[in-house]
Write a protein that holds these residues in place. Structure first.
Motif, PDB file in Angstrom:
ATOM      1  N   GLN A 193      -3.380   1.564  -7.696  1.00 22.10           N
ATOM      2  CA  GLN A 193      -3.036   2.694  -6.843  1.00 22.10           C
ATOM      3  C   GLN A 193      -2.497   3.885  -7.641  1.00 22.10           C
ATOM      4  OE1 GLN A 193      -0.747   1.661  -3.216  1.00 22.10           O
ATOM      5  NE2 GLN A 193      -0.878  -0.473  -3.859  1.00 22.10           N
ATOM      6  N   TYR A 194      -2.573   3.818  -8.946  1.00 20.59           N
ATOM      7  CA  TYR A 194      -1.925   4.831  -9.783  1.00 20.59           C
ATOM      8  C   TYR A 194      -2.413   6.240  -9.460  1.00 20.59           C
ATOM      9  CZ  TYR A 194      -0.744   7.572 -13.912  1.00 20.59           C
ATOM     10  OH  TYR A 194      -0.297   8.567 -14.751  1.00 20.59           O
ATOM     11  N   VAL A 195      -3.712   6.447  -9.380  1.00 24.28           N
ATOM     12  CA  VAL A 195      -4.258   7.783  -9.147  1.00 24.28           C
ATOM     13  C   VAL A 195      -3.833   8.308  -7.784  1.00 24.28           C
ATOM     14  CG1 VAL A 195      -6.361   9.145  -8.969  1.00 24.28           C
ATOM     15  CG2 VAL A 195      -6.207   7.338 -10.679  1.00 24.28           C
ATOM     16  N   LEU A 204       0.847  -1.194   0.000  1.00 22.12           N
ATOM     17  CA  LEU A 204       0.000   0.000   0.000  1.00 22.12           C
ATOM     18  C   LEU A 204       0.885   1.247   0.000  1.00 22.12           C
ATOM     19  CD1 LEU A 204      -3.023   0.720   0.026  1.00 22.12           C
ATOM     20  CD2 LEU A 204      -2.878   0.855   2.512  1.00 22.12           C
ATOM     21  N   LEU A 205       1.558   1.482  -1.121  1.00 20.25           N
ATOM     22  CA  LEU A 205       2.470   2.612  -1.235  1.00 20.25           C
ATOM     23  C   LEU A 205       1.735   3.939  -1.143  1.00 20.25           C
ATOM     24  CD1 LEU A 205       5.307   3.769  -1.822  1.00 20.25           C
ATOM     25  CD2 LEU A 205       4.807   3.493  -4.263  1.00 20.25           C
ATOM     26  N   SER A 206       0.557   4.018  -1.735  1.00 16.41           N
ATOM     27  CA  SER A 206      -0.200   5.276  -1.711  1.00 16.41           C
ATOM     28  C   SER A 206      -0.553   5.687  -0.289  1.00 16.41           C
ATOM     29  CB  SER A 206      -1.469   5.127  -2.554  1.00 16.41           C
ATOM     30  OG  SER A 206      -2.281   4.064  -2.055  1.00 16.41           O
ATOM     31  N   PHE A 251      -7.665   3.918 -16.329  1.00 16.89           N
ATOM     32  CA  PHE A 251      -8.620   3.954 -15.233  1.00 16.89           C
ATOM     33  C   PHE A 251      -9.641   2.826 -15.329  1.00 16.89           C
ATOM     34  CE2 PHE A 251      -8.353   8.538 -13.518  1.00 16.89           C
ATOM     35  CZ  PHE A 251      -6.993   8.578 -13.779  1.00 16.89           C
ATOM     36  N   CYS A 252      -9.734   2.179 -16.486  1.00 13.77           N
ATOM     37  CA  CYS A 252     -10.768   1.169 -16.679  1.00 13.77           C
ATOM     38  C   CYS A 252     -10.291  -0.230 -16.283  1.00 13.77           C
ATOM     39  CB  CYS A 252     -11.250   1.171 -18.128  1.00 13.77           C
ATOM     40  SG  CYS A 252      -9.921   1.213 -19.368  1.00 13.77           S
ATOM     41  N   HIS A 253      -9.076  -0.608 -16.699  1.00  9.74           N
ATOM     42  CA  HIS A 253      -8.567  -1.947 -16.409  1.00  9.74           C
ATOM     43  C   HIS A 253      -7.324  -1.945 -15.526  1.00  9.74           C
ATOM     44  CE1 HIS A 253     -10.852  -2.362 -20.232  1.00  9.74           C
ATOM     45  NE2 HIS A 253     -11.255  -3.502 -19.680  1.00  9.74           N
ATOM     46  N   LYS A 254      -6.862  -0.737 -15.127  1.00  7.82           N
ATOM     47  CA  LYS A 254      -5.688  -0.610 -14.242  1.00  7.82           C
ATOM     48  C   LYS A 254      -4.445  -1.250 -14.860  1.00  7.82           C
ATOM     49  CE  LYS A 254      -8.659   1.085 -11.357  1.00  7.82           C
ATOM     50  NZ  LYS A 254      -8.797   2.538 -11.208  1.00  7.82           N
ATOM     51  N   LYS A 255      -4.275  -1.097 -16.170  1.00  6.47           N
ATOM     52  CA  LYS A 255      -3.121  -1.641 -16.862  1.00  6.47           C
ATOM     53  C   LYS A 255      -2.213  -0.507 -17.327  1.00  6.47           C
ATOM     54  CE  LYS A 255      -5.503  -5.777 -18.627  1.00  6.47           C
ATOM     55  NZ  LYS A 255      -5.865  -6.522 -19.855  1.00  6.47           N
ATOM     56  N   THR A 256      -0.934  -0.785 -17.354  1.00 11.80           N
ATOM     57  CA  THR A 256       0.030   0.196 -17.847  1.00 11.80           C
ATOM     58  C   THR A 256      -0.018   0.220 -19.368  1.00 11.80           C
ATOM     59  OG1 THR A 256       1.463  -0.219 -15.950  1.00 11.80           O
ATOM     60  CG2 THR A 256       2.444   0.884 -17.846  1.00 11.80           C
ATOM     61  N   ILE A 257      -0.192   1.397 -19.952  1.00  8.18           N
ATOM     62  CA  ILE A 257      -0.371   1.518 -21.395  1.00  8.18           C
ATOM     63  C   ILE A 257       0.626   2.518 -21.971  1.00  8.18           C
ATOM     64  CG2 ILE A 257      -2.815   0.898 -21.327  1.00  8.18           C
ATOM     65  CD1 ILE A 257      -3.500   3.854 -21.447  1.00  8.18           C
ATOM     66  N   ASP A 258       0.920   2.335 -23.256  1.00  8.84           N
ATOM     67  CA  ASP A 258       1.768   3.265 -23.994  1.00  8.84           C
ATOM     68  C   ASP A 258       0.938   4.358 -24.664  1.00  8.84           C
ATOM     69  OD1 ASP A 258       4.169   1.855 -23.433  1.00  8.84           O
ATOM     70  OD2 ASP A 258       3.657   0.395 -24.984  1.00  8.84           O
ATOM     71  N   MET A 259      -0.248   3.999 -25.161  1.00 10.60           N
ATOM     72  CA  MET A 259      -1.150   4.943 -25.812  1.00 10.60           C
ATOM     73  C   MET A 259      -2.565   4.686 -25.311  1.00 10.60           C
ATOM     74  SD  MET A 259       0.310   4.789 -29.719  1.00 10.60           S
ATOM     75  CE  MET A 259      -0.874   6.025 -30.261  1.00 10.60           C
ATOM     76  N   GLY A 260      -3.380   5.730 -25.277  1.00 10.40           N
ATOM     77  CA  GLY A 260      -4.735   5.576 -24.794  1.00 10.40           C
ATOM     78  C   GLY A 260      -5.588   6.780 -25.108  1.00 10.40           C
ATOM     79  N   ILE A 312       2.434  12.253  -5.259  1.00 10.73           N
ATOM     80  CA  ILE A 312       3.646  12.764  -5.903  1.00 10.73           C
ATOM     81  C   ILE A 312       3.514  14.244  -6.216  1.00 10.73           C
ATOM     82  CG2 ILE A 312       5.069  12.616  -7.990  1.00 10.73           C
ATOM     83  CD1 ILE A 312       4.507   9.619  -8.028  1.00 10.73           C
ATOM     84  N   PHE A 313       2.388  14.631  -6.777  1.00  6.89           N
ATOM     85  CA  PHE A 313       2.191  16.043  -7.120  1.00  6.89           C
ATOM     86  C   PHE A 313       2.052  16.908  -5.863  1.00  6.89           C
ATOM     87  CE2 PHE A 313       0.416  14.270 -11.239  1.00  6.89           C
ATOM     88  CZ  PHE A 313       1.556  14.582 -11.955  1.00  6.89           C
TER      89      PHE A 313
END
Length: 289
Positions: free
Chosen positions: A158-160, A119-121, A242-251, A166-167
């Motif tokens: 936990q990306y968001v 739980l880094l966030s 935000f939909c599948h919580k996957k890391t993407i290159d383009m979206g 961070i910000f």
């Protein structure tokens, strides 16, 4: 002459909030046992306190389902010899890991599907709140920084929350240092150190972890202006959808709330905005995940 003590305090005195990864699923398969890891971390904490009698160190444990304060050098109960401090930290870590495992089993039902990421966030939020509390409690402000001792892989869900932390740290001018003890790099902490101006390091030899900690992360912010600290070869700036919580290159990005999606949606699931743009041609290949 009256301003000299305050300048010295501002330049050389540090408030270090260390986030310690206690994920049992990671340490069960790690090449470095958790007990040996503590033998490097606890002397490093003591060395920070020996560098300046006004330095302050706080240790926050990061579990799979919770996080909590383990040690605060500013607490009157934390004073004493190094052996007493070491035994106190180990005892509190044992209690925390036991409570965290019970919380994880309760949230996962029978516990057959344990969480892999920590739980880094939550620990980042605790660190930022603690630093703000210190700043509002007095007029003498040390130079704060956050040190993440992370081994577990990133949790895309936990990306968001992580990016918000961070910000917030960037706005408060709080550097986030990152020391990765796992087998793979952390995209979250690469971005955290890059955005906030911290140091990111993944030691190649964990047997000499204390030497890396003392040589790189023990330096105060003022001294870093005169040192050549290691810099990462590259930074993974990819986002998680935000939909599948996957890391993407383009979206696809919502123009209202800036939510990111890996596939086209007629309506934003975050803010509810409807997209009037025509759906993309089905002949276009799927975006890379």
């Amino acid at each position: 002459m009256a301003s000299a003590p305050s300048k010295l305090y501002q330049d050389d005195v540090s408030l270090v909030v260390a986030l310690l990864d206690t994920n049992p699923f990671f340490w069960a398969a790690a090449s470095l046992p958790f007990s040996e890891f503590l033998h490097h971390v606890i002397p490093f904490i003591n060395s920070l306190l020996l560098l300046n009698q006004l330095n302050r160190v706080v240790l926050i444990a990061t579990g799979t389902s919770s996080c909590g304060y383990i040690f605060d050098s500013g607490d009157g109960n934390a004073s004493g010899n190094s052996n007493a401090v070491c035994s106190g930290i180990i005892k509190k870590l044992e209690d925390f890991v036991g409570k965290d495992s019970k919380i994880g089993k309760g949230s996962n039902g029978d516990g057959t599907r344990p969480a892999i990421s920590s739980l880094l966030s939550g620990s980042l939020s605790l660190a930022l709140c603690y630093i703000q509390r210190i700043f509002r409690s007095g007029t003498r402000h040390p130079q704060p920084r956050i040190l993440c001792l992370q081994g577990s892989p990133d949790g895309p869900e936990q990306y968001v929350a992580v990016m918000n932390s961070i910000f917030s740290a960037q706005r408060l001018m709080i550097p986030i240092d990152s020391c990765i003890v796992g087998a793979q790099h952390s995209a979250f902490l690469q971005q955290a150190s890059y955005i906030t101006g911290g140091v990111y390091l993944k030691p190649q030899q964990l047997d000499g972890l204390f030497q890396f900690l003392a040589a790189v992360f023990a330096t105060d912010l003022h001294s870093r202006n005169f040192l050549r600290l290691p810099k990462p070869a590259g930074v993974d700036l990819r986002a998680s959808c935000f939909c599948h919580k996957k890391t993407i290159d383009m979206g696809y990005v919502c123009s209202v709330c800036l939510s990111i999606f890996c596939k086209y949606h007629k309506k934003c699931s975050t803010c509810g905005s409807e997209f009037n743009q025509v759906a993309p041609d089905s002949t276009i290949p799927d975006q890379k995940h």
